[in-house]
Design an enzyme around this catalytic site. Structure first.
Site, PDB file in Angstrom:
ATOM      1  CB  SER A   8      -0.893  -0.201   1.301  1.00 43.65           C
ATOM      2  OG  SER A   8      -1.503   1.351   1.360  1.00 43.65           O
ATOM      3  CE1 TYR A  38      -4.280  -1.992   4.925  1.00 46.22           C
ATOM      4  CE2 TYR A  38      -3.498   0.208   4.571  1.00 46.22           C
ATOM      5  CZ  TYR A  38      -3.882  -0.872   4.041  1.00 46.22           C
ATOM      6  OH  TYR A  38      -3.919  -1.204   2.865  1.00 46.22           O
TER       7      TYR A  38
END
Length: 248
Positions: A141, A154
């Site tokens: 990501s 995350y």
């Protein structure tokens, strides 16, 4: 000529969103695809139907990548159905944003178990079958680079994936197996819709910082995955490719 003719791919978490788009794109270039799902059999079956109706080969296989037996079974399905494995896309992932004051141990373990342990277990299961020329693609990501507020857990998992990619590129390079990270920015999927990101002030702020002036679409990411899976990227390993419209 199809770039992936005769190749076999496993795509984890491929029942929707980015994973589904990657599975379809790999199949459109000639790869036979194992479409893994954790909970949505209907979604995976729909992806398989889309692939087969277009003349491709695919099979849906359930399994939780954070469990070693399931990870092994997902990979074994490629061998059982197609006799080989050339491409592994570690796409399974979960996310939840929360400020540091309110994250929970349950959230931590769920995200690290799926996003990090799942990648390691599936790769561990796959490497015994991968030969020279194989490609492992870890879906990370842009969060590991952008580090948005309220994403400590995350973003931490995705930072771990970046590090794992570098390690495995060195570890598997002598066997001519390539390992790269493909790190999307915010992408319009079922998950970003249901999570409230699409249409939010958060999305608007990201678009304002993105040179190309929009959020990503699953096909944007899938096209980059095809590149990393194919011989077009034969000289790339250990890379972190940001597919984010320029935000970083």
């Amino acid at each position: 000529m199809s770039k992936l003719a005769g190749k076999v791919a496993v795509v984890t978490g491929a029942s929707k969103g980015i994973g589904a788009a990657i599975a379809k794109a790999l199949a459109s270039e000639g790869a036979a695809v194992v479409v893994n799902y954790a909970s949505s059999k209907a979604g995976a079956d729909a992806v398989v139907t889309s692939i087969t109706q277009a003349g491709g080969k695919a099979v849906a296989v359930g399994g939780d990548v954070s469990k070693s037996a399931d990870a092994q079974a997902i990979v074994d399905a490629a061998i059982r159905n197609y006799g080989r494995l050339d491409i592994l896309v570690n796409n399974s992932g979960v996310y939840q944003f929360s400020p540091i004051e309110s994250f929970t141990e349950e959230q931590f373990h769920k995200m690290y178990n799926v996003n990090v342990l799942g990648t390691l277990l599936t790769t561990q299961a796959a490497v015994k079958y991968l030969a020279a020329g194989a490609s492992i693609i870890n879906i990370g990501s842009a969060a590991s680079r952008v580090t948005p507020a309220n994403s400590a857990v995350y973003s931490g998992t995705k930072g771990a994936l970046d590090a794992i990619t570098g390690v495995l590129a060195k570890e598997l390079g002598p066997r001519k197996i390539r390992v790269n990270s493909l790190n999307p920015g915010i992408t319009e999927t079922e998950g970003t819709h249901s999570g409230g990101f699409i249409g939010s002030d958060f999305e608007k702020a990201l678009v304002a910082q993105t040179p190309l002036g929009r959020i990503g679409q699953p096909d944007d990411i899938a096209a980059a995955a095809v590149f990393l899976a194919s011989n077009d990227s034969a000289w790339l390993t250990g890379e972190q490719i940001l597919a984010s419209g320029g935000i970083r």
